[in-house]
Design a protein around this motif. Structure first.
Motif, short mmCIF file in Angstrom:
data_model
loop_
_atom_site.label_atom_id
_atom_site.label_comp_id
_atom_site.label_asym_id
_atom_site.label_seq_id
_atom_site.Cartn_x
_atom_site.Cartn_y
_atom_site.Cartn_z
N ASP A 1 2.69 1.99 -0.52
CA ASP A 1 3.02 0.57 -0.65
C ASP A 1 4.21 0.33 -1.58
OD1 ASP A 1 0.72 0.34 0.88
OD2 ASP A 1 -0.55 -0.06 -0.87
N ILE A 2 4.74 -0.86 -1.48
CA ILE A 2 5.75 -1.27 -2.46
C ILE A 2 5.40 -2.67 -2.97
CG2 ILE A 2 7.69 0.11 -1.59
CD1 ILE A 2 8.77 -2.29 -0.19
N ILE A 3 5.85 -2.93 -4.18
CA ILE A 3 5.77 -4.29 -4.70
C ILE A 3 7.19 -4.85 -4.71
CG2 ILE A 3 5.29 -5.73 -6.71
CD1 ILE A 3 2.99 -3.79 -7.36
N ALA A 4 7.35 -5.93 -3.98
CA ALA A 4 8.67 -6.57 -3.90
C ALA A 4 8.66 -7.82 -4.76
CB ALA A 4 8.99 -6.93 -2.46
N THR A 5 9.73 -7.99 -5.53
CA THR A 5 9.88 -9.22 -6.32
C THR A 5 10.97 -10.06 -5.69
OG1 THR A 5 9.18 -8.07 -8.32
CG2 THR A 5 10.37 -10.14 -8.63
N PHE A 6 10.62 -11.33 -5.47
CA PHE A 6 11.55 -12.27 -4.84
C PHE A 6 11.90 -13.40 -5.81
CE2 PHE A 6 8.68 -10.70 -1.48
CZ PHE A 6 9.60 -10.19 -0.57
N ILE A 7 13.12 -13.88 -5.73
CA ILE A 7 13.42 -15.20 -6.29
C ILE A 7 13.44 -16.14 -5.11
CG2 ILE A 7 15.07 -16.64 -7.52
CD1 ILE A 7 13.71 -14.42 -9.25
N THR A 8 12.50 -17.09 -5.11
CA THR A 8 12.44 -18.05 -4.01
C THR A 8 13.12 -19.34 -4.46
OG1 THR A 8 10.32 -19.00 -4.71
CG2 THR A 8 10.24 -17.08 -3.25
N GLU A 9 13.67 -20.03 -3.47
CA GLU A 9 14.34 -21.29 -3.80
C GLU A 9 13.34 -22.34 -4.28
OE1 GLU A 9 16.27 -23.13 -0.45
OE2 GLU A 9 17.56 -24.35 -1.74
N SER A 10 12.17 -22.39 -3.64
CA SER A 10 11.24 -23.49 -3.93
C SER A 10 10.26 -23.19 -5.06
CB SER A 10 10.44 -23.84 -2.67
OG SER A 10 9.49 -22.82 -2.39
N SER B 1 6.04 -12.09 -6.77
CA SER B 1 5.96 -10.70 -6.34
C SER B 1 4.85 -10.53 -5.31
CB SER B 1 5.68 -9.78 -7.53
OG SER B 1 6.78 -9.80 -8.43
N ALA B 2 5.09 -9.65 -4.35
CA ALA B 2 4.12 -9.43 -3.27
C ALA B 2 3.94 -7.95 -3.04
CB ALA B 2 4.60 -10.11 -1.98
N LEU B 3 2.72 -7.58 -2.71
CA LEU B 3 2.43 -6.20 -2.32
C LEU B 3 2.72 -6.05 -0.83
CD1 LEU B 3 1.10 -3.45 -3.14
CD2 LEU B 3 -1.04 -4.40 -2.30
N ILE B 4 3.57 -5.08 -0.49
CA ILE B 4 3.88 -4.83 0.93
C ILE B 4 3.16 -3.55 1.32
CG2 ILE B 4 5.71 -4.67 2.65
CD1 ILE B 4 6.30 -7.05 0.95
N GLY C 1 -2.72 -17.78 -6.68
CA GLY C 1 -2.67 -17.93 -8.13
C GLY C 1 -2.76 -16.63 -8.91
N GLY C 2 -2.93 -15.52 -8.21
CA GLY C 2 -3.00 -14.23 -8.90
C GLY C 2 -1.62 -13.70 -9.24
N GLU C 3 -1.60 -12.46 -9.70
CA GLU C 3 -0.32 -11.88 -10.10
C GLU C 3 0.58 -11.67 -8.89
OE1 GLU C 3 1.26 -8.06 -12.56
OE2 GLU C 3 -0.84 -8.61 -12.82
N LEU C 4 -0.04 -11.30 -7.77
CA LEU C 4 0.73 -11.04 -6.55
C LEU C 4 0.40 -12.08 -5.48
CD1 LEU C 4 0.21 -7.17 -6.32
CD2 LEU C 4 2.25 -8.37 -7.14
N VAL C 5 1.42 -12.47 -4.73
CA VAL C 5 1.19 -13.35 -3.59
C VAL C 5 1.14 -12.50 -2.33
CG1 VAL C 5 2.33 -15.28 -4.74
CG2 VAL C 5 3.66 -13.78 -3.25
N THR C 6 0.67 -13.11 -1.25
CA THR C 6 0.59 -12.38 0.02
C THR C 6 1.75 -12.79 0.91
OG1 THR C 6 -1.82 -12.42 -0.16
CG2 THR C 6 -0.89 -11.90 2.01
N LEU C 7 2.50 -11.79 1.34
CA LEU C 7 3.64 -12.06 2.23
C LEU C 7 3.14 -12.11 3.66
CD1 LEU C 7 6.74 -12.31 2.55
CD2 LEU C 7 6.81 -9.82 2.76
N LYS C 8 3.31 -13.24 4.29
CA LYS C 8 2.86 -13.40 5.68
C LYS C 8 3.94 -12.90 6.64
CE LYS C 8 -0.65 -15.03 6.28
NZ LYS C 8 -1.95 -14.35 6.16
N ASP C 9 5.14 -13.39 6.46
CA ASP C 9 6.25 -12.80 7.19
C ASP C 9 7.58 -13.15 6.53
OD1 ASP C 9 5.69 -15.23 9.67
OD2 ASP C 9 7.50 -15.17 8.43
#
Ligand SMILES: [Zn+2]
Length: 233
Positions: free
Chosen positions: A20-29, A34-37, A65-73
């Motif tokens: 797996d990887i953990i990806a960190t994103f800067i989102t506009e909104s 960070s999400a676990l992939i 609300g946890g440390e990681l969010v879930t990436l849907k797509d």
């Protein structure tokens, strides 16, 4: 649970476990997330053709609300292949994303910093003739965007304005100019650099020479270290 749909930049991917990887994103909104992939070390094709930095992605995420969010797509909505065309543009873009990662807090949007970074990435993608000059201008703006603007008009200790036509000492760790009477500072900006830097802070196009851009970037590195906990590089 909060559903998030936002444009985003990938600012870091780190290996997690075997697959797996953990990806960190800067989102506009929603700022930094960070999400676990799962299975991401083998292939990130599931997430819209990859997690390449510099391209704008559109993400759908579930935040519990946890440390990681879930990436849907995820899908790429703006390709910036031109960023990787030269080492200079690649390095400038990488530095900007590193700053963004440190300056944008988790779950808190920074729309101005987002816009400044996209503007720089677009310029680099378009084959910027002077990547370091563009980077220097964006850096000053970025600090201002998140409330850390360097005060390049007056002394940060006594508040006295510094004459436009005189060299001025700047201590970026203290937030800006430090006048003679207040002890001065090691780094000195010429009136020309200071004028161009003030214009860049306001969002005007950076009008630095290469040498001036390096002076500005040295100053910015100190400011970033003071505010974002980013080690000077
Ligand atoms: Zn002073």
């Amino acid at each position: 649970m909060k559903h998030i749909e936002s444009d985003a930049l990938v600012v870091r991917t780190i290996a997690y476990g075997e697959a797996d990887i953990i990806a960190t994103f800067i989102t506009e909104s929603s700022g930094k997330l960070s999400a676990l992939i799962r299975g991401g070390r083998k292939s990130t094709r599931r997430v819209g053709g990859g997690l390449e930095p510099f391209h704008t992605m559109r993400l759908r995420l579930d935040d519990r609300g946890g440390e990681l969010v879930t990436l849907k797509d995820a899908r790429i909505v703006r390709v910036r292949a031109g960023v990787t065309a030269s080492l200079a543009t690649l390095e400038a873009a990488g530095t900007a994303l590193r700053w963004l990662r440190h300056l944008v807090p988790p779950r808190h949007p920074e729309p101005a910093a987002w816009a400044t970074t996209l503007g720089l990435l677009d310029a680099l993608d378009g084959g910027s003739a002077e990547p370091r000059v563009d980077l220097a201008g964006a850096a000053l703006r970025l600090l201002a965007d998140v409330g850390y603007a360097l005060d390049l008009a007056r002394c940060v200790v006594c508040g006295k304005p510094c004459p436009d036509d005189k060299p001025a000492g700047v201590d970026a760790a203290r937030g800006g100019l430090v006048c003679h009477a207040c002890g001065g500072a090691r780094q000195v900006l010429t009136p020309g650099v200071r004028r161009a830097a003030l214009a860049a802070q306001r969002g005007e196009r950076a009008a630095f020479t290469r040498d001036e851009a390096e002076q500005v970037l040295a100053m910015v590195a100190v400011a970033m270290a003071a505010h974002g906990g980013i080690a000077p590089k």
